[in-house]
Design a protein around this motif. Structure first.
Motif, PDB file in Angstrom:
ATOM      1  N   LEU A 189       0.808  -1.252  -0.076  1.00  0.00           N
ATOM      2  CA  LEU A 189      -0.137   0.032   0.093  1.00  0.00           C
ATOM      3  C   LEU A 189       0.847   1.233  -0.146  1.00  0.00           C
ATOM      4  O   LEU A 189       0.451   2.373  -0.654  1.00  0.00           O
ATOM      5  N   THR A 190       1.845   1.003   0.897  1.00  0.00           N
ATOM      6  CA  THR A 190       2.656   2.440   1.003  1.00  0.00           C
ATOM      7  C   THR A 190       3.223   2.820  -0.411  1.00  0.00           C
ATOM      8  O   THR A 190       3.254   3.994  -0.937  1.00  0.00           O
ATOM      9  N   GLU A 191       3.837   2.006  -1.273  1.00  0.00           N
ATOM     10  CA  GLU A 191       4.566   2.162  -2.332  1.00  0.00           C
ATOM     11  C   GLU A 191       3.429   2.726  -3.445  1.00  0.00           C
ATOM     12  O   GLU A 191       3.798   3.418  -4.152  1.00  0.00           O
ATOM     13  N   ARG A 192       2.234   2.089  -3.154  1.00  0.00           N
ATOM     14  CA  ARG A 192       1.230   2.485  -4.290  1.00  0.00           C
ATOM     15  C   ARG A 192       0.795   3.774  -4.077  1.00  0.00           C
ATOM     16  O   ARG A 192       0.575   4.507  -4.978  1.00  0.00           O
ATOM     17  N   VAL A 193       0.593   4.383  -2.666  1.00  0.00           N
ATOM     18  CA  VAL A 193       0.210   5.649  -2.428  1.00  0.00           C
ATOM     19  C   VAL A 193       1.272   6.694  -3.067  1.00  0.00           C
ATOM     20  O   VAL A 193       1.081   7.542  -3.430  1.00  0.00           O
ATOM     21  N   ARG A 194       2.503   6.070  -2.835  1.00  0.00           N
ATOM     22  CA  ARG A 194       3.625   7.138  -2.953  1.00  0.00           C
ATOM     23  C   ARG A 194       3.876   7.285  -4.464  1.00  0.00           C
ATOM     24  O   ARG A 194       4.160   8.353  -4.829  1.00  0.00           O
ATOM     25  N   SER A 195       3.391   6.271  -5.312  1.00  0.00           N
ATOM     26  CA  SER A 195       3.603   6.489  -6.785  1.00  0.00           C
ATOM     27  C   SER A 195       2.539   7.616  -7.277  1.00  0.00           C
ATOM     28  O   SER A 195       2.599   8.072  -7.960  1.00  0.00           O
ATOM     29  N   LEU A 196       1.217   7.332  -6.588  1.00  0.00           N
ATOM     30  CA  LEU A 196       0.242   8.328  -6.800  1.00  0.00           C
ATOM     31  C   LEU A 196       0.530   9.900  -6.292  1.00  0.00           C
ATOM     32  O   LEU A 196       0.180  10.998  -6.936  1.00  0.00           O
ATOM     33  N   ALA A 197       1.033  10.056  -4.885  1.00  0.00           N
ATOM     34  CA  ALA A 197       1.603  11.219  -4.666  1.00  0.00           C
ATOM     35  C   ALA A 197       3.167  11.360  -4.307  1.00  0.00           C
ATOM     36  O   ALA A 197       3.416  11.301  -2.801  1.00  0.00           O
ATOM     37  N   ASP A 202      -0.915  14.614   3.111  1.00  0.00           N
ATOM     38  CA  ASP A 202      -0.793  15.530   4.217  1.00  0.00           C
ATOM     39  C   ASP A 202      -1.472  14.783   5.435  1.00  0.00           C
ATOM     40  O   ASP A 202      -1.027  15.032   6.697  1.00  0.00           O
ATOM     41  N   LEU A 203      -2.703  14.259   5.102  1.00  0.00           N
ATOM     42  CA  LEU A 203      -3.451  13.816   6.191  1.00  0.00           C
ATOM     43  C   LEU A 203      -3.989  12.264   5.977  1.00  0.00           C
ATOM     44  O   LEU A 203      -4.121  11.938   4.686  1.00  0.00           O
ATOM     45  N   ALA A 204      -4.445  11.484   7.004  1.00  0.00           N
ATOM     46  CA  ALA A 204      -5.008  10.242   6.570  1.00  0.00           C
ATOM     47  C   ALA A 204      -6.049   9.783   7.728  1.00  0.00           C
ATOM     48  O   ALA A 204      -6.065   9.998   8.753  1.00  0.00           O
ATOM     49  N   VAL A 212      -3.459  -0.675   9.396  1.00  0.00           N
ATOM     50  CA  VAL A 212      -2.598  -0.032   8.836  1.00  0.00           C
ATOM     51  C   VAL A 212      -1.842   0.969   9.362  1.00  0.00           C
ATOM     52  O   VAL A 212      -1.250   1.997   8.730  1.00  0.00           O
ATOM     53  N   LEU A 213      -2.364   1.460  10.663  1.00  0.00           N
ATOM     54  CA  LEU A 213      -1.897   2.607  11.257  1.00  0.00           C
ATOM     55  C   LEU A 213      -0.433   2.918  10.914  1.00  0.00           C
ATOM     56  O   LEU A 213      -0.154   4.230  10.726  1.00  0.00           O
ATOM     57  N   PRO A 214       0.428   2.107  11.174  1.00  0.00           N
ATOM     58  CA  PRO A 214       1.775   2.107  11.224  1.00  0.00           C
ATOM     59  C   PRO A 214       2.293   2.963   9.823  1.00  0.00           C
ATOM     60  O   PRO A 214       2.927   3.653   9.311  1.00  0.00           O
ATOM     61  N   GLU A 215       1.512   2.298   8.548  1.00  0.00           N
ATOM     62  CA  GLU A 215       1.803   2.769   7.184  1.00  0.00           C
ATOM     63  C   GLU A 215       1.113   4.068   6.989  1.00  0.00           C
ATOM     64  O   GLU A 215       1.865   4.968   6.377  1.00  0.00           O
ATOM     65  N   LEU A 216       0.172   4.378   7.529  1.00  0.00           N
ATOM     66  CA  LEU A 216      -0.469   5.723   7.561  1.00  0.00           C
ATOM     67  C   LEU A 216       0.416   6.689   8.116  1.00  0.00           C
ATOM     68  O   LEU A 216       0.598   7.879   7.458  1.00  0.00           O
ATOM     69  N   ILE A 217       0.972   6.385   9.277  1.00  0.00           N
ATOM     70  CA  ILE A 217       1.696   7.507  10.060  1.00  0.00           C
ATOM     71  C   ILE A 217       3.120   7.521   9.120  1.00  0.00           C
ATOM     72  O   ILE A 217       3.284   8.702   8.846  1.00  0.00           O
ATOM     73  N   ALA A 218       3.455   6.507   8.477  1.00  0.00           N
ATOM     74  CA  ALA A 218       4.829   6.861   7.561  1.00  0.00           C
ATOM     75  C   ALA A 218       4.733   7.692   6.484  1.00  0.00           C
ATOM     76  O   ALA A 218       5.363   8.536   6.234  1.00  0.00           O
ATOM     77  N   LEU A 219       3.243   7.475   5.612  1.00  0.00           N
ATOM     78  CA  LEU A 219       2.866   8.188   4.739  1.00  0.00           C
ATOM     79  C   LEU A 219       2.826   9.626   4.934  1.00  0.00           C
ATOM     80  O   LEU A 219       2.977  10.517   4.115  1.00  0.00           O
ATOM     81  N   VAL A 220       2.281  10.003   6.117  1.00  0.00           N
ATOM     82  CA  VAL A 220       1.756  11.509   6.477  1.00  0.00           C
ATOM     83  C   VAL A 220       2.900  12.003   7.288  1.00  0.00           C
ATOM     84  O   VAL A 220       3.162  13.260   7.812  1.00  0.00           O
ATOM     85  N   GLY A 221       3.770  11.448   7.632  1.00  0.00           N
ATOM     86  CA  GLY A 221       4.962  11.930   8.574  1.00  0.00           C
ATOM     87  C   GLY A 221       4.876  12.223   9.840  1.00  0.00           C
ATOM     88  O   GLY A 221       5.512  12.887  10.566  1.00  0.00           O
ATOM     89  N   GLY A 222       3.719  11.333  10.491  1.00  0.00           N
ATOM     90  CA  GLY A 222       3.668  11.584  12.001  1.00  0.00           C
ATOM     91  C   GLY A 222       2.273  11.350  12.502  1.00  0.00           C
ATOM     92  O   GLY A 222       1.169  11.558  11.813  1.00  0.00           O
ATOM     93  N   ALA A 223       2.191  10.638  13.816  1.00  0.00           N
ATOM     94  CA  ALA A 223       0.817  10.328  14.173  1.00  0.00           C
ATOM     95  C   ALA A 223      -0.359  11.410  14.433  1.00  0.00           C
ATOM     96  O   ALA A 223      -1.425  11.256  14.240  1.00  0.00           O
ATOM     97  N   VAL A 224       0.039  12.672  14.608  1.00  0.00           N
ATOM     98  CA  VAL A 224      -0.607  13.697  14.747  1.00  0.00           C
ATOM     99  C   VAL A 224      -1.482  14.156  13.572  1.00  0.00           C
ATOM    100  O   VAL A 224      -2.426  14.774  13.494  1.00  0.00           O
ATOM    101  N   ASN A 225      -1.201  13.686  12.353  1.00  0.00           N
ATOM    102  CA  ASN A 225      -1.660  14.076  11.185  1.00  0.00           C
ATOM    103  C   ASN A 225      -2.569  12.695  10.623  1.00  0.00           C
ATOM    104  O   ASN A 225      -3.075  12.536   9.593  1.00  0.00           O
ATOM    105  N   VAL A 226      -3.055  11.702  11.656  1.00  0.00           N
ATOM    106  CA  VAL A 226      -3.848  10.552  11.404  1.00  0.00           C
ATOM    107  C   VAL A 226      -4.745  10.583  12.496  1.00  0.00           C
ATOM    108  O   VAL A 226      -4.608  10.787  13.673  1.00  0.00           O
ATOM    109  N   LEU A 227      -6.165  10.194  11.979  1.00  0.00           N
ATOM    110  CA  LEU A 227      -7.184   9.854  12.694  1.00  0.00           C
ATOM    111  C   LEU A 227      -7.913   8.636  12.474  1.00  0.00           C
ATOM    112  O   LEU A 227      -7.969   8.388  11.168  1.00  0.00           O
TER     113      LEU A 227
END
Length: 300
Positions: A189-197, A202-204, A212-227
């Motif tokens: 998932l992480t690679e597919r999202v990064r290929s699109l963006a 910014d947010l997840a 998938v919370l660890p993957e979402l945190i990695a994609l947005v650069g921090g837990a504060v941007n995930v809900l």
């Protein structure tokens, strides 16, 4: 009046249609003759004892119907009006219900479609508000094809955000119709999202609770941007915000739904209906999962 109730925890067979006293509205509330009531995941979780411990319990937080009694101080609504909204006591799967938060049903909607909207649209709006989604943001929605995910996609697009949504390949065309860019969930998932963006996300928003919370945190650069709306344990473990109704409801959206639909920014989900007496079957379908349609009980 007839109402759904269970007196013990267990499978769908514990659900009963019983006679209960008619409710009456308090100040600011209205009572409706219920025409339709929404079915949600929380219904079968309550029935199994996974949420509330008390017994007996009634069910149903969202309904649509015709006002037949108004409480003290109610303005702008009269007996005979079609309204939809929330039953704060969780007793909307019944012939009559008291609504604490309500709005006129848009003229283009029937009762079943109107009853399908309050929970999904309020939940999605609350999540977007808490994340601070705004024009120019790139938002990733995990679990974008269900009723809440679909509402979140459309409402975020209406705010001017770019939305990437995860779903099975069978639902990708549906997500495109809502304005999202679809990606398949699962490994990679992480690679597919990064290929699109390639410039980042910014947010997840996690609607599916699929670990998938660890993957979402990695994609947005921090837990504060995930809900997350569905993974309370993961939220505690990873420092992610878990949103639930008692964290402040976005009931303001009830009065905005009509304009959103009229302007084409919000398309109601497909609806699958069951008679009130078939509530057990509706919960079986809900618990089995994999249904894109919103499940609704029809009364009368």
């Amino acid at each position: 009046m007839k109402a759904v109730r269970f007196d013990r925890f267990g499978g769908p067979e514990v659900l009963q249609i019983v006679d209960l006293p008619e409710p009456h509205p308090g100040p600011g509330q209205v009572r409706i003759a219920v025409r339709a009531a929404g079915v949600n995941v929380s219904d079968w979780k309550k029935r199994k004892g996974l949420m509330d411990g008390g017994l007996p319990q009634t069910l149903g937080y969202e309904a649509a119907g015709v006002v037949d009694e108004v409480g003290e101080g109610v303005v702008g609504v009269t007996v005979g009006d079609r309204v939809f909204g929330f039953d704060a006591d969780g007793a909307a799967q019944a012939e009559e219900a008291v609504l604490s938060f309500y709005a006129p049903i848009p003229a283009s909607l029937d009762f079943a479609v109107a009853a399908s909207l309050p929970t999904s649209v309020e939940t999605a709006t609350r999540a977007l508000d808490q994340l601070g989604v705004r024009k120019g943001d790139t938002l990733l929605v995990n679990g974008a094809s269900g009723s809440v995910g679909g509402a979140a996609v459309q409402l975020a697009v209406a705010r001017g955000a770019r939305v990437i949504g995860t779903a099975s390949p069978a639902n990708h065309e549906y997500l495109r119709s809502l304005g999202a860019e679809p990606v398949a969930y699962g490994e990679g998932l992480t690679e597919r999202v990064r290929s699109l963006a390639p410039d980042g996300v910014d947010l997840a928003l996690d609607v599916a609770g699929s670990g998938v919370l660890p993957e979402l945190i990695a994609l947005v650069g921090g837990a504060v941007n995930v809900l997350t709306l569905a993974d309370s344990e993961g939220a505690r473990e990873h420092g992610v915000l878990f949103s639930r109704g008692d964290s402040g409801r976005a009931v303001h959206v009830l009065g905005e739904i009509g304009e959103l639909i009229a302007s084409g920014r919000l398309a109601p989900p497909p609806v699958r209906t069951f008679p009130l007496g078939e509530v057990a079957e509706a919960q079986r379908v809900s618990e089995a999962g994999g249904v894109r349609a919103k499940l609704v009980l029809v009364v009368g």
